[in-house]
Scaffold this motif. Sequence first.
Motif, PDB file in Angstrom:
ATOM      1  N   ARG A 183       0.831  -1.195   0.000  1.00  0.00           N
ATOM      2  CA  ARG A 183       0.000   0.000   0.000  1.00  0.00           C
ATOM      3  C   ARG A 183       0.871   1.253   0.000  1.00  0.00           C
ATOM      4  O   ARG A 183       1.944   1.286   0.604  1.00  0.00           O
ATOM      5  CB  ARG A 183      -0.930   0.022   1.209  1.00  0.00           C
ATOM      6  CG  ARG A 183      -1.970  -1.093   1.192  1.00  0.00           C
ATOM      7  CD  ARG A 183      -3.082  -0.819   2.199  1.00  0.00           C
ATOM      8  NE  ARG A 183      -3.882   0.342   1.832  1.00  0.00           N
ATOM      9  CZ  ARG A 183      -4.856   0.324   0.922  1.00  0.00           C
ATOM     10  NH1 ARG A 183      -5.155  -0.789   0.266  1.00  0.00           N
ATOM     11  NH2 ARG A 183      -5.548   1.412   0.660  1.00  0.00           N
ATOM     12  N   TYR A 184       0.371   2.268  -0.720  1.00  0.00           N
ATOM     13  CA  TYR A 184       1.052   3.546  -0.809  1.00  0.00           C
ATOM     14  C   TYR A 184       0.145   4.633  -0.239  1.00  0.00           C
ATOM     15  O   TYR A 184      -1.056   4.425  -0.039  1.00  0.00           O
ATOM     16  CB  TYR A 184       1.382   3.867  -2.269  1.00  0.00           C
ATOM     17  CG  TYR A 184       2.250   2.844  -2.947  1.00  0.00           C
ATOM     18  CD1 TYR A 184       3.632   2.980  -2.962  1.00  0.00           C
ATOM     19  CD2 TYR A 184       1.676   1.732  -3.577  1.00  0.00           C
ATOM     20  CE1 TYR A 184       4.430   2.037  -3.601  1.00  0.00           C
ATOM     21  CE2 TYR A 184       2.474   0.788  -4.210  1.00  0.00           C
ATOM     22  CZ  TYR A 184       3.842   0.946  -4.215  1.00  0.00           C
ATOM     23  OH  TYR A 184       4.626   0.019  -4.832  1.00  0.00           O
ATOM     24  N   GLN A 185       0.726   5.780  -0.002  1.00  0.00           N
ATOM     25  CA  GLN A 185      -0.049   6.920   0.470  1.00  0.00           C
ATOM     26  C   GLN A 185       0.206   8.114  -0.442  1.00  0.00           C
ATOM     27  O   GLN A 185       1.319   8.321  -0.920  1.00  0.00           O
ATOM     28  CB  GLN A 185       0.314   7.284   1.910  1.00  0.00           C
ATOM     29  CG  GLN A 185      -0.606   8.352   2.517  1.00  0.00           C
ATOM     30  CD  GLN A 185      -0.297   8.624   3.978  1.00  0.00           C
ATOM     31  OE1 GLN A 185       0.503   9.502   4.288  1.00  0.00           O
ATOM     32  NE2 GLN A 185      -0.929   7.865   4.871  1.00  0.00           N
ATOM     33  N   THR A 217      -4.804   6.171   1.020  1.00  0.00           N
ATOM     34  CA  THR A 217      -3.865   5.066   0.831  1.00  0.00           C
ATOM     35  C   THR A 217      -4.431   4.184  -0.274  1.00  0.00           C
ATOM     36  O   THR A 217      -5.645   4.121  -0.457  1.00  0.00           O
ATOM     37  CB  THR A 217      -3.670   4.251   2.122  1.00  0.00           C
ATOM     38  OG1 THR A 217      -4.906   3.629   2.494  1.00  0.00           O
ATOM     39  CG2 THR A 217      -3.186   5.137   3.256  1.00  0.00           C
ATOM     40  N   TYR A 218      -3.557   3.468  -0.967  1.00  0.00           N
ATOM     41  CA  TYR A 218      -4.011   2.728  -2.142  1.00  0.00           C
ATOM     42  C   TYR A 218      -2.995   1.664  -2.536  1.00  0.00           C
ATOM     43  O   TYR A 218      -1.832   1.684  -2.103  1.00  0.00           O
ATOM     44  CB  TYR A 218      -4.223   3.686  -3.318  1.00  0.00           C
ATOM     45  CG  TYR A 218      -2.986   4.470  -3.701  1.00  0.00           C
ATOM     46  CD1 TYR A 218      -2.151   4.044  -4.731  1.00  0.00           C
ATOM     47  CD2 TYR A 218      -2.647   5.639  -3.014  1.00  0.00           C
ATOM     48  CE1 TYR A 218      -1.010   4.759  -5.078  1.00  0.00           C
ATOM     49  CE2 TYR A 218      -1.493   6.353  -3.345  1.00  0.00           C
ATOM     50  CZ  TYR A 218      -0.694   5.914  -4.375  1.00  0.00           C
ATOM     51  OH  TYR A 218       0.438   6.615  -4.703  1.00  0.00           O
ATOM     52  N   GLU A 219      -3.453   0.746  -3.347  1.00  0.00           N
ATOM     53  CA  GLU A 219      -2.580  -0.218  -3.998  1.00  0.00           C
ATOM     54  C   GLU A 219      -2.466   0.161  -5.468  1.00  0.00           C
ATOM     55  O   GLU A 219      -3.308   0.920  -5.974  1.00  0.00           O
ATOM     56  CB  GLU A 219      -3.148  -1.632  -3.849  1.00  0.00           C
ATOM     57  CG  GLU A 219      -3.228  -2.102  -2.412  1.00  0.00           C
ATOM     58  CD  GLU A 219      -3.853  -3.479  -2.289  1.00  0.00           C
ATOM     59  OE1 GLU A 219      -4.154  -4.101  -3.336  1.00  0.00           O
ATOM     60  OE2 GLU A 219      -4.050  -3.931  -1.150  1.00  0.00           O
ATOM     61  N   VAL A 279      -7.635   8.406   4.341  1.00  0.00           N
ATOM     62  CA  VAL A 279      -6.921   8.424   5.619  1.00  0.00           C
ATOM     63  C   VAL A 279      -7.828   9.077   6.656  1.00  0.00           C
ATOM     64  O   VAL A 279      -8.353  10.171   6.443  1.00  0.00           O
ATOM     65  CB  VAL A 279      -5.596   9.212   5.497  1.00  0.00           C
ATOM     66  CG1 VAL A 279      -4.942   9.385   6.864  1.00  0.00           C
ATOM     67  CG2 VAL A 279      -4.656   8.500   4.544  1.00  0.00           C
TER      68      VAL A 279
END
Length: 203
Positions: free
Chosen positions: A2-4, A49-51, A68
């Motif tokens: 996961r990224y932000q 946040t996401y993939e 978030v």
Amino acid sequence: MRYQGRITTWKDDQGFGFITPNGGGKEVFIHIKAFTKSKRRPVGNELVTYEVAADAKGKLCAQQVWYVGASSDKPLRITKSVYPVYFAVAFLTLMGIAAALDTLPLFVFVIYCVASLLTFSLYWSDKRAAQNDSQRTPENTLQLLSLIGGWPGGLFAQRIFRHKSTKQSFQLTYWAVVFLNIAMLLVITSSFGRDQLSKLLGI
């Protein structure tokens, strides 16, 4: 993984935008369907946040997007409020009763119904065109149809399709058109207005 990042571009009419990753880097495409944990629609500048996955064309797309601090988020009132829909239903109901009691010319009620159906269908068509990046229906056309009586259908379409309901400039013009239309209707249904209309139509 996961990224932000932050939603730095969002086109609500088309239902997509772009996320800028924290720390910089290439923007990531995001579609409204990627929000799996919330019914709230973004307006831009939200931290998420996401993939990341690649679509059929190899373009990077955000998946499984979460806001978030989503537990404290509230839905956008402009698209969730049902009071304008109640207003449109009450308006058309009163018009139908007035036409049945012969206090309103039947053809006026028919014009509102037909214009509303046409307006509703054009909103649907324009929403599809926005999603498919094809030719759009001009906003002036939608506003003109609302002016001649199609605004109840437009109001239903805005809430059902979530289309044109968050664009402030469109909404300001739309509600000005609604009140102008109602004012014109009041003039037509007054004794003076009906006399003038009868003379104009020769009845």
